[in-house]
Motif scaffolding. Sequence first.
Motif, PDB file in Angstrom:
ATOM      1  N   UNK A 360      41.447  46.841  38.114  1.00  0.00           N
ATOM      2  CA  UNK A 360      42.422  45.191  37.819  1.00  0.00           C
ATOM      3  C   UNK A 360      44.020  44.972  38.582  1.00  0.00           C
ATOM      4  N   UNK A 361      44.490  47.189  38.811  1.00  0.00           N
ATOM      5  CA  UNK A 361      46.118  46.837  40.024  1.00  0.00           C
ATOM      6  C   UNK A 361      45.193  46.011  41.119  1.00  0.00           C
ATOM      7  N   UNK A 362      44.604  46.403  41.688  1.00  0.00           N
ATOM      8  CA  UNK A 362      44.125  46.399  43.115  1.00  0.00           C
ATOM      9  C   UNK A 362      43.501  45.020  43.033  1.00  0.00           C
ATOM     10  N   UNK A 363      43.026  43.890  41.958  1.00  0.00           N
ATOM     11  CA  UNK A 363      42.841  42.194  42.108  1.00  0.00           C
ATOM     12  C   UNK A 363      44.490  41.993  42.235  1.00  0.00           C
ATOM     13  N   UNK A 364      44.990  42.370  40.994  1.00  0.00           N
ATOM     14  CA  UNK A 364      46.487  41.827  40.600  1.00  0.00           C
ATOM     15  C   UNK A 364      47.591  42.423  41.852  1.00  0.00           C
ATOM     16  N   UNK A 365      47.525  43.534  42.877  1.00  0.00           N
ATOM     17  CA  UNK A 365      48.509  43.418  43.927  1.00  0.00           C
ATOM     18  C   UNK A 365      47.782  42.234  45.052  1.00  0.00           C
ATOM     19  N   UNK A 371      48.870  43.249  50.123  1.00  0.00           N
ATOM     20  CA  UNK A 371      46.809  43.495  51.028  1.00  0.00           C
ATOM     21  C   UNK A 371      46.401  45.356  50.666  1.00  0.00           C
ATOM     22  N   UNK A 372      47.994  45.676  51.495  1.00  0.00           N
ATOM     23  CA  UNK A 372      47.950  46.958  52.030  1.00  0.00           C
ATOM     24  C   UNK A 372      47.642  48.217  50.145  1.00  0.00           C
ATOM     25  N   UNK A 373      48.476  47.584  49.677  1.00  0.00           N
ATOM     26  CA  UNK A 373      48.364  48.337  48.513  1.00  0.00           C
ATOM     27  C   UNK A 373      46.870  47.955  46.892  1.00  0.00           C
ATOM     28  N   UNK A 374      46.349  46.454  47.744  1.00  0.00           N
ATOM     29  CA  UNK A 374      44.885  46.544  46.941  1.00  0.00           C
ATOM     30  C   UNK A 374      44.408  46.888  48.021  1.00  0.00           C
ATOM     31  N   UNK A 389      36.622  54.329  53.326  1.00  0.00           N
ATOM     32  CA  UNK A 389      37.970  53.621  53.332  1.00  0.00           C
ATOM     33  C   UNK A 389      37.646  52.047  54.117  1.00  0.00           C
ATOM     34  N   UNK A 390      38.424  51.051  53.479  1.00  0.00           N
ATOM     35  CA  UNK A 390      38.186  49.468  54.253  1.00  0.00           C
ATOM     36  C   UNK A 390      39.789  49.100  53.798  1.00  0.00           C
ATOM     37  N   UNK A 391      40.259  49.214  55.506  1.00  0.00           N
ATOM     38  CA  UNK A 391      41.836  48.368  55.482  1.00  0.00           C
ATOM     39  C   UNK A 391      41.930  47.418  56.093  1.00  0.00           C
ATOM     40  N   UNK A 392      41.616  45.915  55.427  1.00  0.00           N
ATOM     41  CA  UNK A 392      41.542  44.985  55.491  1.00  0.00           C
ATOM     42  C   UNK A 392      42.628  43.516  55.680  1.00  0.00           C
ATOM     43  N   UNK A 393      43.499  43.471  56.860  1.00  0.00           N
ATOM     44  CA  UNK A 393      45.375  42.615  55.964  1.00  0.00           C
ATOM     45  C   UNK A 393      44.565  41.718  55.974  1.00  0.00           C
ATOM     46  N   UNK A 394      42.714  40.934  56.347  1.00  0.00           N
ATOM     47  CA  UNK A 394      42.777  39.777  55.736  1.00  0.00           C
ATOM     48  C   UNK A 394      41.998  38.998  54.432  1.00  0.00           C
ATOM     49  N   UNK A 396      40.704  36.873  52.199  1.00  0.00           N
ATOM     50  CA  UNK A 396      39.344  36.801  51.975  1.00  0.00           C
ATOM     51  C   UNK A 396      38.564  37.857  52.180  1.00  0.00           C
ATOM     52  N   UNK A 397      38.112  38.724  52.673  1.00  0.00           N
ATOM     53  CA  UNK A 397      37.508  39.608  53.322  1.00  0.00           C
ATOM     54  C   UNK A 397      37.684  40.264  52.032  1.00  0.00           C
ATOM     55  N   UNK A 398      39.192  40.800  52.171  1.00  0.00           N
ATOM     56  CA  UNK A 398      39.597  42.057  50.657  1.00  0.00           C
ATOM     57  C   UNK A 398      39.151  41.831  49.993  1.00  0.00           C
TER      58      UNK A 398
END
Length: 465
Positions: A360-365, A371-374, A389-394, A396-398
């Motif tokens: 939930x917090x990831x989606x809110x962020x 994006x880094x917080x998500x 791990x994923x590290x996606x600044x985009x 849509x991809x996130x």
Amino acid sequence: FKKKKKKQKKIKLILYISFTCIWLTSCKKFIDIPPPSYQLGSDKVFTSDGTATSAVTGIYSEMMLNQNQFSNSAITLYSGLYADEMTYYSSSDRDEFINSSLSQSSHPFLSTAFWSPAYRYIYAANICIEKLENATGISPVLRNRLLGESKFIRAFCFFYLTELFDGVPLTVTSDYKNNQNLGRSPYTEVLDQVIADLKEAKNLLPEQYAGTERIRPNKWAAASLLARTYLYSGKWQEAKRETDEILNSNLYRLSPLLNNVFLKGSNETIWQLQPVNPNWNTWEGKEILFETTIVPPTFILRESLVHSFETGDKRKDSWIASRIYMDDNVYYPYKYKVYGNNAPVTENYVVFRLAEIYLIRAEAKLNLKDYPGASEDINLIRTRAGLQNVNIPDEQALREALIAERRHELFAEWGHRFFDLKRWMMVDGVMKALKPSTWDSFRARWPIPYNQINTNSNLLQNPGY
């Protein structure tokens, strides 16, 4: 005479509710207390700590008493069939759920398994709220806890009713005459009521649990449903605030072992419902698992879900099992691992757990452009699952990564997948591809059971049915 007349009126106008109160006194044993010989609506129930507690905790016992009901397996199983998670091994009366083609032949089940139980619990909660608000013979601390629990129960039931059926009647009093003629309130108004109840419940409930297990909601259980409701309402900052508070409480942690997540002692649990039938652990385990290998399988996972997990995902190994039956290799949910049949109770029915709070917090962020917080919150779930791990600044991809994580973490749990598809506006695309001959947009809402409409002329059916 007046007292007698009042009692007779209650009997005539108000649904009679009596609960078999089952109270946990230790981590090993239940003590069965004889059923109360009074109505829940009687003022005498709310004149002492013991009877008032029994009135409220009796609702939880009722929620877990009977198989295949709203609160103990039906939401998970039938929304799973209805969406793209599960199917049923053999042809049965569940085919209308599998095909998302509910007709009037399914209405009796919709009424008895979903609508009627939920409103029964709401009605019981309404009585408890009214009586507790005026109670004088109960200790103030306990009164607040019980009042908070009652408001939580009401919010919990309304949340699921409106997610399944869209707008529903908002019955927030025990006035039976008024309730039986109420029309449907819009979806947003129902969620507003849910939020209002949960904010009050959160303020009334303590952080500590009542007893050694997490079977009665505390402050953070109310905050969990509140965070989810804010998320569904698009209130990202509010959802993040609630999840931050839960996580900062330091009462919960992700279980490093996936096989321990659904045990009754799991530190990941925020709220569980406790089994009350002496023969079984969870009803869901009984519905899905099997006593012997010659028994045919029942609820099985769609292969599209099974094969969507990344290589090395421990959730697939721990939470999905398979078996050969009649030369078919079938997969089924294995989050609950105890079939039952007089086995010791080791599994409670998990309603809220910490992994959802991180998601939930990831989606809110994500929606707040953090994006880094998500990514960080998503990675906590992925790390536990044994994934990189994923590290996606985009964005849509996130978002696609978040969708995948919710699908794989929360599959076969409380309708998450079905509700997610609807709120993400993905339901038509996914369901039309899966069920091209039967899916139509109006089917995203279940029909109001016709027996309810027949007894209330103000209750209008959902379009399309």
